[in-house]
Write an enzyme that holds these catalytic residues in place. Sequence first.
Site, PDB file in Angstrom:
ATOM      1  N   GLN A 214     -34.584 -17.535 -16.326  1.00  0.00           N
ATOM      2  CA  GLN A 214     -33.269 -17.330 -15.603  1.00  0.00           C
ATOM      3  C   GLN A 214     -32.045 -16.912 -14.180  1.00  0.00           C
ATOM      4  O   GLN A 214     -31.677 -16.464 -14.203  1.00  0.00           O
ATOM      5  CB  GLN A 214     -31.660 -18.016 -16.256  1.00  0.00           C
ATOM      6  CG  GLN A 214     -32.443 -19.191 -17.038  1.00  0.00           C
ATOM      7  CD  GLN A 214     -31.616 -19.115 -18.713  1.00  0.00           C
ATOM      8  OE1 GLN A 214     -30.952 -18.669 -18.690  1.00  0.00           O
ATOM      9  NE2 GLN A 214     -32.429 -20.680 -19.568  1.00  0.00           N
TER      10      GLN A 214
ATOM     11  N   HIS B 111     -30.373 -16.421 -20.747  1.00  0.00           N
ATOM     12  CA  HIS B 111     -29.283 -16.702 -20.893  1.00  0.00           C
ATOM     13  C   HIS B 111     -28.258 -14.948 -19.971  1.00  0.00           C
ATOM     14  O   HIS B 111     -27.352 -14.350 -21.304  1.00  0.00           O
ATOM     15  CB  HIS B 111     -28.391 -16.434 -21.945  1.00  0.00           C
ATOM     16  CG  HIS B 111     -29.214 -17.613 -23.289  1.00  0.00           C
ATOM     17  ND1 HIS B 111     -28.790 -18.229 -23.862  1.00  0.00           N
ATOM     18  CD2 HIS B 111     -29.894 -18.695 -22.719  1.00  0.00           C
ATOM     19  CE1 HIS B 111     -29.295 -19.650 -24.320  1.00  0.00           C
ATOM     20  NE2 HIS B 111     -29.787 -19.940 -23.332  1.00  0.00           N
TER      21      HIS B 111
END
Length: 366
Positions: free
Chosen positions: A80, A147
Amino acid sequence: MLIALALPFAVAAEPALLQTEKHALNIETVARGLSHPWGLAFLPDGRLLVTERDGQLRYVTAGKLSAPISGLPPIAVGGQGGLLDVLLDKDFATNQKIYLSYAEPGADKASADTNSTAVLQATLAGDSIKDTKVLFSQQPKINSKYHFGGRLVQQADGNLFVTLGDRGSRREDVQPLSTHIGKVVRITNTGAAAAGNPFAAKADAKPELWSFGHRNIQGATLDNSGRLWTHEHGPQGGDEINITKAGLNYGWPLITYGEEYGGGVIGKTAAAGLEQPLHYWVPSIAPSGMEFYQGALFSGWKQSLLVGSLKFGQLVRLEIKDDKVSHEERIRIGSRIRDVKVHPDGSVYLLTDEDNGAILRITPMK
């Protein structure tokens, strides 16, 4: 709740029509060929500035992508992580300053074994950026690809909100005020802790902290009163929206409406001293990008909160009354929506999170 008619997955170059509760919509593809676009900004000259997660910053002019803008710092690309949000300074017309959030490698930049979310200030100068300065670097850096948070919001006084995730594996660091893990921070446009931050006088707290108890915030915006609204990803359920106020604890991982992946209880759903979400979703919609609609084109959307959904490929429209969600409409777009931005002309722009990502423009059917 009305579920709008589906748009074909492959968006045509010609506008596609979509009927929703308040308006019939034209959806057109402004540009395609982006690698997982993440953040979008509107330049005063009519061009777009867009980030790609793999570390590219580009202009979009009349639907065409520029070559990558040079001058970016080392970026930890993977999972991510990568190049995330882009924000124009409120005085951009005179100073040409922009802000970028990104996954910053640790000391060993060659291997990027550790990383964290960072914020860069730079001057946009044609095909490059210059005068670069790292304003903020989340601590501690860890070995994770998950995250990062990364949304950027600027207040009227120039201070910046930066949203930060729990890095996927460090939920135990979210509640302590001695880390930046799972927090919202508020800094000046020179990188200092903003005056009036709630924990500035607390000896064991990071002075930049604004709020804590967050899992992974990928949507943030201000309302007409200047209050910060955020949404964050829950674990297998429990995505939530909050009005994110100074000094408050939003509960992760002590309270959540989600559960462990594969099943299993995480904490409770409520506890004294911990903020309940204004609104939450079970199952998860995987929200990303958010903005209040205050434009002139969509009369039926005035003051609606527009939220992108990665999981269901939707634009979610929330009607707000007395700081509560009074109605929800889900508008099926057909692609993962990473960011939502309202153009000065009142049209709505969406970024699709794909290998061949697109910029979509939504207008009401005349």
